[in-house]
Design a protein around this motif. Sequence first.
Motif, PDB file in Angstrom:
ATOM      1  N   SER A 183     -39.743 -11.882   2.178  1.00  0.00           N
ATOM      2  CA  SER A 183     -39.313 -10.682   2.898  1.00  0.00           C
ATOM      3  C   SER A 183     -40.442 -10.106   3.727  1.00  0.00           C
ATOM      4  O   SER A 183     -41.588 -10.020   3.272  1.00  0.00           O
ATOM      5  CB  SER A 183     -38.815  -9.619   1.909  1.00  0.00           C
ATOM      6  OG  SER A 183     -38.385  -8.467   2.609  1.00  0.00           O
ATOM      7  N   SER A 184     -40.112  -9.693   4.954  1.00  0.00           N
ATOM      8  CA  SER A 184     -41.096  -9.052   5.832  1.00  0.00           C
ATOM      9  C   SER A 184     -41.344  -7.606   5.461  1.00  0.00           C
ATOM     10  O   SER A 184     -42.294  -6.986   5.945  1.00  0.00           O
ATOM     11  CB  SER A 184     -40.642  -9.148   7.293  1.00  0.00           C
ATOM     12  OG  SER A 184     -39.370  -8.533   7.468  1.00  0.00           O
ATOM     13  N   SER A 185     -40.491  -7.037   4.600  1.00  0.00           N
ATOM     14  CA  SER A 185     -40.699  -5.684   4.049  1.00  0.00           C
ATOM     15  C   SER A 185     -40.343  -5.748   2.574  1.00  0.00           C
ATOM     16  O   SER A 185     -39.173  -5.962   2.215  1.00  0.00           O
ATOM     17  CB  SER A 185     -39.832  -4.637   4.756  1.00  0.00           C
ATOM     18  OG  SER A 185     -40.254  -4.445   6.090  1.00  0.00           O
ATOM     19  N   ALA A 186     -41.359  -5.587   1.707  1.00  0.00           N
ATOM     20  CA  ALA A 186     -41.163  -5.782   0.276  1.00  0.00           C
ATOM     21  C   ALA A 186     -40.125  -4.827  -0.306  1.00  0.00           C
ATOM     22  O   ALA A 186     -39.467  -5.151  -1.291  1.00  0.00           O
ATOM     23  CB  ALA A 186     -42.496  -5.608  -0.459  1.00  0.00           C
ATOM     24  N   LEU A 187     -39.966  -3.652   0.309  1.00  0.00           N
ATOM     25  CA  LEU A 187     -38.989  -2.670  -0.168  1.00  0.00           C
ATOM     26  C   LEU A 187     -37.716  -2.703   0.673  1.00  0.00           C
ATOM     27  O   LEU A 187     -36.964  -1.728   0.718  1.00  0.00           O
ATOM     28  CB  LEU A 187     -39.601  -1.265  -0.157  1.00  0.00           C
ATOM     29  CG  LEU A 187     -40.775  -1.051  -1.123  1.00  0.00           C
ATOM     30  CD1 LEU A 187     -41.385   0.337  -0.941  1.00  0.00           C
ATOM     31  CD2 LEU A 187     -40.334  -1.251  -2.570  1.00  0.00           C
ATOM     32  N   GLY A 188     -37.478  -3.827   1.319  1.00  0.00           N
ATOM     33  CA  GLY A 188     -36.288  -3.949   2.158  1.00  0.00           C
ATOM     34  C   GLY A 188     -34.995  -3.777   1.383  1.00  0.00           C
ATOM     35  O   GLY A 188     -33.981  -3.330   1.947  1.00  0.00           O
ATOM     36  N   ASP A 189     -34.987  -4.133   0.085  1.00  0.00           N
ATOM     37  CA  ASP A 189     -33.788  -3.936  -0.735  1.00  0.00           C
ATOM     38  C   ASP A 189     -33.405  -2.467  -0.831  1.00  0.00           C
ATOM     39  O   ASP A 189     -32.254  -2.133  -1.116  1.00  0.00           O
ATOM     40  CB  ASP A 189     -33.998  -4.494  -2.145  1.00  0.00           C
ATOM     41  CG  ASP A 189     -33.961  -6.013  -2.171  1.00  0.00           C
ATOM     42  OD1 ASP A 189     -33.440  -6.602  -1.205  1.00  0.00           O
ATOM     43  OD2 ASP A 189     -34.455  -6.609  -3.137  1.00  0.00           O
ATOM     44  N   TYR A 190     -34.381  -1.594  -0.604  1.00  0.00           N
ATOM     45  CA  TYR A 190     -34.134  -0.147  -0.646  1.00  0.00           C
ATOM     46  C   TYR A 190     -34.121   0.434   0.772  1.00  0.00           C
ATOM     47  O   TYR A 190     -34.290   1.652   0.945  1.00  0.00           O
ATOM     48  CB  TYR A 190     -35.213   0.545  -1.483  1.00  0.00           C
ATOM     49  CG  TYR A 190     -35.197   0.118  -2.938  1.00  0.00           C
ATOM     50  CD1 TYR A 190     -34.374   0.764  -3.863  1.00  0.00           C
ATOM     51  CD2 TYR A 190     -35.974  -0.941  -3.374  1.00  0.00           C
ATOM     52  CE1 TYR A 190     -34.346   0.373  -5.194  1.00  0.00           C
ATOM     53  CE2 TYR A 190     -35.948  -1.352  -4.711  1.00  0.00           C
ATOM     54  CZ  TYR A 190     -35.135  -0.696  -5.612  1.00  0.00           C
ATOM     55  OH  TYR A 190     -35.095  -1.090  -6.929  1.00  0.00           O
ATOM     56  N   PHE A 191     -33.955  -0.466   1.769  1.00  0.00           N
ATOM     57  CA  PHE A 191     -33.886  -0.054   3.176  1.00  0.00           C
ATOM     58  C   PHE A 191     -35.094   0.793   3.557  1.00  0.00           C
ATOM     59  O   PHE A 191     -34.989   1.814   4.243  1.00  0.00           O
ATOM     60  CB  PHE A 191     -32.574   0.684   3.458  1.00  0.00           C
ATOM     61  CG  PHE A 191     -31.360  -0.122   3.085  1.00  0.00           C
ATOM     62  CD1 PHE A 191     -30.959  -1.205   3.861  1.00  0.00           C
ATOM     63  CD2 PHE A 191     -30.637   0.162   1.932  1.00  0.00           C
ATOM     64  CE1 PHE A 191     -29.861  -1.980   3.508  1.00  0.00           C
ATOM     65  CE2 PHE A 191     -29.536  -0.604   1.570  1.00  0.00           C
ATOM     66  CZ  PHE A 191     -29.145  -1.679   2.355  1.00  0.00           C
ATOM     67  N   THR A 192     -36.259   0.332   3.089  1.00  0.00           N
ATOM     68  CA  THR A 192     -37.523   1.007   3.345  1.00  0.00           C
ATOM     69  C   THR A 192     -38.515   0.007   3.925  1.00  0.00           C
ATOM     70  O   THR A 192     -38.706  -1.084   3.357  1.00  0.00           O
ATOM     71  CB  THR A 192     -38.086   1.611   2.045  1.00  0.00           C
ATOM     72  OG1 THR A 192     -37.197   2.613   1.561  1.00  0.00           O
ATOM     73  CG2 THR A 192     -39.463   2.217   2.268  1.00  0.00           C
ATOM     74  N   GLY A 193     -39.134   0.356   5.064  1.00  0.00           N
ATOM     75  CA  GLY A 193     -40.109  -0.545   5.664  1.00  0.00           C
ATOM     76  C   GLY A 193     -40.504  -0.096   7.053  1.00  0.00           C
ATOM     77  O   GLY A 193     -40.101   0.979   7.519  1.00  0.00           O
ATOM     78  N   GLY A 194     -41.276  -0.932   7.700  1.00  0.00           N
ATOM     79  CA  GLY A 194     -41.761  -0.619   9.039  1.00  0.00           C
ATOM     80  C   GLY A 194     -41.088  -1.504  10.074  1.00  0.00           C
ATOM     81  O   GLY A 194     -41.216  -2.734  10.028  1.00  0.00           O
ATOM     82  N   VAL A 195     -40.365  -0.893  10.999  1.00  0.00           N
ATOM     83  CA  VAL A 195     -39.707  -1.654  12.061  1.00  0.00           C
ATOM     84  C   VAL A 195     -40.777  -2.320  12.920  1.00  0.00           C
ATOM     85  O   VAL A 195     -41.702  -1.667  13.404  1.00  0.00           O
ATOM     86  CB  VAL A 195     -38.822  -0.734  12.923  1.00  0.00           C
ATOM     87  CG1 VAL A 195     -38.232  -1.505  14.097  1.00  0.00           C
ATOM     88  CG2 VAL A 195     -37.735  -0.110  12.069  1.00  0.00           C
ATOM     89  N   GLY A 196     -40.665  -3.626  13.073  1.00  0.00           N
ATOM     90  CA  GLY A 196     -41.649  -4.380  13.830  1.00  0.00           C
ATOM     91  C   GLY A 196     -42.578  -5.217  12.974  1.00  0.00           C
ATOM     92  O   GLY A 196     -43.372  -6.001  13.507  1.00  0.00           O
ATOM     93  N   SER A 197     -42.500  -5.085  11.650  1.00  0.00           N
ATOM     94  CA  SER A 197     -43.306  -5.939  10.776  1.00  0.00           C
ATOM     95  C   SER A 197     -42.857  -7.388  10.943  1.00  0.00           C
ATOM     96  O   SER A 197     -41.663  -7.682  10.931  1.00  0.00           O
ATOM     97  CB  SER A 197     -43.142  -5.515   9.313  1.00  0.00           C
ATOM     98  OG  SER A 197     -43.674  -4.223   9.093  1.00  0.00           O
ATOM     99  N   VAL A 198     -43.826  -8.301  11.074  1.00  0.00           N
ATOM    100  CA  VAL A 198     -43.526  -9.720  11.281  1.00  0.00           C
ATOM    101  C   VAL A 198     -44.281 -10.542  10.237  1.00  0.00           C
ATOM    102  O   VAL A 198     -45.491 -10.349  10.035  1.00  0.00           O
ATOM    103  CB  VAL A 198     -43.909 -10.181  12.697  1.00  0.00           C
ATOM    104  CG1 VAL A 198     -43.579 -11.663  12.883  1.00  0.00           C
ATOM    105  CG2 VAL A 198     -43.192  -9.349  13.748  1.00  0.00           C
ATOM    106  N   PHE A 199     -43.557 -11.459   9.601  1.00  0.00           N
ATOM    107  CA  PHE A 199     -44.105 -12.275   8.527  1.00  0.00           C
ATOM    108  C   PHE A 199     -43.865 -13.745   8.881  1.00  0.00           C
ATOM    109  O   PHE A 199     -42.725 -14.183   9.019  1.00  0.00           O
ATOM    110  CB  PHE A 199     -43.377 -11.921   7.229  1.00  0.00           C
ATOM    111  CG  PHE A 199     -44.048 -12.390   5.965  1.00  0.00           C
ATOM    112  CD1 PHE A 199     -45.404 -12.672   5.919  1.00  0.00           C
ATOM    113  CD2 PHE A 199     -43.309 -12.542   4.795  1.00  0.00           C
ATOM    114  CE1 PHE A 199     -46.018 -13.085   4.752  1.00  0.00           C
ATOM    115  CE2 PHE A 199     -43.909 -12.950   3.618  1.00  0.00           C
ATOM    116  CZ  PHE A 199     -45.261 -13.219   3.594  1.00  0.00           C
TER     117      PHE A 199
END
Length: 376
Positions: free
Chosen positions: A351-367
């Motif tokens: 996942s490009s946002s570890a807290l994506g399951d909680y709809f939390t993260g930074g728009v534009g993060s790229v992994f």
Amino acid sequence: MKKILILLAVAFAILACDQKWNDLVHEEVPAEITAFEVEGQVSSSINKSKKTVTVVLPEETDLSQLTVQTFSYTEGAQCSRPLSAGQVIDLTAPVTLTLTTYDPYQWTLAAEIQTTPVTPDPGPDNPDDPDNPNPPTPPAPKDGPQLYNMSFDFWSKSSSLDVCYGSDATTEEKAVWGSANATTAPLGQPTVGPEYDFVAVPGEGKAALKLQTRSVLGKLAAGSLFNGEMGSINIWTMSASLDWGIPFSDRPASLEGYYCYKPATINIAQSPYQGKKGELDNASIIVLLTDWDKPFTVNPPESLVDYDNDEKIIGLGKLTIDKSMENYEKFHLDIKYRSDRTPKYVTIVLSSSALGDYFTGGVGSVFYLDEFKFLY
């Protein structure tokens, strides 16, 4: 004369019918080797995309006198060299055989010798003594069964969506890697796709995986790839249920590969992580070996895996990436086993946002991720 002409007309009609029948397009039914093992082997692996089977054997094994233990292939196919249990086969050089359904498929059987590292003599010192100046060298990791497309080299399109399998992938291989791309890509916001220019290991035909966190209709959508398949889609909530896990009964010691993370600042956060706004986003790599009765249905944020307390989890590895990077780095993620039970399922979750399951993260993060491999 009239009778002869009639007979000739009938003959031509039959030939025309035969030709028409022969010109019909038949459904492709790939012929595959489903199992091949020899006595005394360390492991065997089947690469369906390359149509190869490789057995690994201990040192000093005579590759010219290998006894077949198991050999099976697609039901209904014809084999140019059928092998039966107890039969001796010479694999000092790769052996080719042809499996035929409607079309012929050439497969290769090969053998490799497992190399064992030399452990230096610790001398008279006690090897269990932490102050021992000559501790024994631990065994080197070895190869074993892998998952399809862990290199992330193979990509194709399905209903205009990027999918993580090659154009010649089998039905089984198509089910190895799943994502929720179908919820975001139709809106012009794909979160999962191939990367051809920025790869860890360059070369012809090489690709990497690119995950990107986006905002879709005001809701965060983390880029995520996992072993399993997407379930139902709720277009109103911009969410999807995901079925984690594909059949796998081996026990790898670790996962290695390459990653490069370019995080953004967390700008979308939901309960209970509202306080994370303004912090740098994190990415995550998770490996699960379980004996679930069936794939686990994840439906964020209501239904999630309890990594700490799920008794069905046999082995777990977790890695969080919390730094900004310019280039790829190699990682080695140990899998910690809680039980000696045999796994039924495996899933790697990226996942490009570890807290994506909680709809939390930074728009534009790229992994970016590339060249994964299980070590045993």
